[in-house]
Design a protein around this motif. Structure first.
Motif, PDB file in Angstrom:
ATOM      1  N   ALA A  77       0.829  -1.207   0.000  1.00  0.00           N
ATOM      2  CA  ALA A  77       0.000   0.000   0.000  1.00  0.00           C
ATOM      3  C   ALA A  77       0.863   1.256   0.000  1.00  0.00           C
ATOM      4  N   HIS A  78       2.146   1.111   0.357  1.00  0.00           N
ATOM      5  CA  HIS A  78       3.047   2.260   0.428  1.00  0.00           C
ATOM      6  C   HIS A  78       4.105   2.167  -0.666  1.00  0.00           C
ATOM      7  N   ASP A  79       4.790   3.252  -0.899  1.00  0.00           N
ATOM      8  CA  ASP A  79       5.847   3.307  -1.901  1.00  0.00           C
ATOM      9  C   ASP A  79       7.105   2.645  -1.354  1.00  0.00           C
ATOM     10  N   PRO A  80       7.565   1.552  -1.957  1.00  0.00           N
ATOM     11  CA  PRO A  80       8.766   0.877  -1.441  1.00  0.00           C
ATOM     12  C   PRO A  80      10.028   1.740  -1.481  1.00  0.00           C
ATOM     13  N   LEU A  81      10.012   2.805  -2.261  1.00  0.00           N
ATOM     14  CA  LEU A  81      11.198   3.662  -2.390  1.00  0.00           C
ATOM     15  C   LEU A  81      11.140   4.886  -1.494  1.00  0.00           C
ATOM     16  N   ALA A  82      10.103   4.999  -0.662  1.00  0.00           N
ATOM     17  CA  ALA A  82       9.893   6.210   0.120  1.00  0.00           C
ATOM     18  C   ALA A  82      11.014   6.490   1.112  1.00  0.00           C
ATOM     19  N   LEU A  83      11.700   5.448   1.580  1.00  0.00           N
ATOM     20  CA  LEU A  83      12.736   5.634   2.606  1.00  0.00           C
ATOM     21  C   LEU A  83      14.138   5.785   2.019  1.00  0.00           C
ATOM     22  N   ALA A  84      14.230   5.941   0.720  1.00  0.00           N
ATOM     23  CA  ALA A  84      15.541   5.967   0.076  1.00  0.00           C
ATOM     24  C   ALA A  84      16.479   7.016   0.658  1.00  0.00           C
ATOM     25  N   ASP A  85      15.941   8.165   1.058  1.00  0.00           N
ATOM     26  CA  ASP A  85      16.784   9.254   1.553  1.00  0.00           C
ATOM     27  C   ASP A  85      16.637   9.488   3.048  1.00  0.00           C
ATOM     28  N   VAL A  86      16.004   8.555   3.747  1.00  0.00           N
ATOM     29  CA  VAL A  86      15.841   8.685   5.198  1.00  0.00           C
ATOM     30  C   VAL A  86      16.985   7.922   5.855  1.00  0.00           C
ATOM     31  N   THR A  87      18.041   8.628   6.172  1.00  0.00           N
ATOM     32  CA  THR A  87      19.309   7.962   6.498  1.00  0.00           C
ATOM     33  C   THR A  87      19.336   7.276   7.853  1.00  0.00           C
ATOM     34  N   ASP A  88      18.461   7.668   8.786  1.00  0.00           N
ATOM     35  CA  ASP A  88      18.502   7.009  10.095  1.00  0.00           C
ATOM     36  C   ASP A  88      17.629   5.762  10.138  1.00  0.00           C
TER      37      ASP A  88
END
Length: 346
Positions: A77-88
């Motif tokens: 349901a969510h974008d699998p790439l959404a955390l690409a730039d969330v470094t922590d």
């Protein structure tokens, strides 16, 4: 009978069901042996050890006459790439954020197999999901579920790239479905998205460069040329799947609650993962396919992600792992320390 099989499969939670002949395909077998001969399977020795059985259904079970190819949707349901730039935060492949698909799919396969044997006394069946020498993806294409895309995974017009595959071999002679035509066209989205260039050409994969292989199957230190490209991926990689345009037709698989993501696996904090010991690892990942890689490989992956984060606040946890008993963990910690040390000075 064919229609009744499809209806029963739907009732058991399968989103896709198709039928194929069980005869071996010489071209498919030749491609398998060529891929193995080039060493593109990396350290997955089991691919080579049972290659003779893997090359076709009747090579594994000569009595088989038909294959029932099945797929369960795990479309997110969510974008699998959404955390690409969330470094922590760390990224875990969509398929591994819920319950272990091996258990869920195999349970449904066995239920369908039992139903079939009860309906047709004397019929023999064998069920497979990912742990036997079965090439589910080409069988899925042969049975009309979809086609093997340029990223080598099965693509469905209805479910995109998000299908768990399973198969039932049977001695019954069933009317096969029409093989699915290739619908990739001129699109190169999956090829362009791969962070490590794991596709030597369309429809070809070199597992040795694939982030899913490197973070899950590869033992020991990951080759240095791929470490930066890992980003914050700690288990698998969805990039080539997530960018496929056919996913726009896929509906989130909320009806199969077993595959809904566990909150703690959607966006886990790197700092917490770096503190895992063996007991905590087993507790956190109980019931997940992630459990099979073990604490050491998971922490190794998290250290590469820490080194890529640029977050000097992780240095104390990284430094504590430089003397870890596992050589691959200690090596990854030293690499991450050097990267974070440079970031801190900058």
């Amino acid at each position: 009978m064919e229609q009744r099989i499809r209806q029963q499969a739907t009732e058991l939670g399968f989103a896709a069901c198709g039928l194929a002949p069980a005869a071996d395909d010489p071209l498919r077998a030749a491609r398998l042996h060529e891929w193995l001969g080039e060493g593109r399977h990396g350290a997955m020795e089991w691919m080579e050890a049972r290659a003779g059985q893997r090359q076709g259904p009747q090579s594994l079970w000569p009595e088989a006459r038909s294959v029932i190819a099945l797929g369960m949707s795990y479309a997110p349901a969510h974008d699998p790439l959404a955390l690409a730039d969330v470094t922590d935060r760390a990224r875990i492949s969509v398929y591994a954020q819920g319950a272990d698909y091996h258990d869920i799919v195999k349970r449904a396969l066995k239920a369908l197999a039992r139903w079939l044997v009860a309906e047709v006394p004397g019929a023999e069946v064998k069920v497979f999901v990912d742990t036997a020498p079965v090439m589910e993806k080409p069988l899925g294409q042969l049975a009309g579920l979809g086609w093997q895309g340029k990223h080598t995974n099965l693509v469905s017009r209805r479910h995109g790239s998000w299908l768990f595959l399973g198969a039932i071999y049977t001695t019954l002679d069933l009317q096969p479905d029409t093989p699915h035509a290739d619908r990739c066209g001129s699109c190169t989205a999956c090829q362009d998205a791969c962070p490590t260039g794991a596709f030597p050409a369309p429809y070809q994969l070199d597992a040795r460069a694939c982030i899913s292989y490197l973070t899950i199957e590869h033992k020991g230190p990951i080759p240095e040329q791929y470490r930066a490209a890992l980003g914050n991926r700690i288990y698998g990689c969805d990039d080539c799947l997530a960018v496929c345009p056919w996913n726009s037709f896929a509906k989130a698989a909320a009806d199969n609650r077993a595959f809904l993501p566990r909150a703690e696996l959607v966006a886990p904090r790197l700092a917490e993962l770096l503190a895992l010991d063996d007991a905590t690892f087993r507790s956190v990942f109980a019931g997940s396919p992630i459990k099979r890689i073990g604490r050491d490989r998971m922490v190794r992956n998290c250290l590469y992600a820490a080194g890529n984060s640029g977050d000097a606040r992780l240095l104390p946890r990284v430094e504590a792992l430089c003397s870890d008993p596992d050589p691959a963990v200690a090596d990854a910690a030293r690499w991450a320390r050097a990267r974070l040390g440079s970031a801190d000075q900058a």
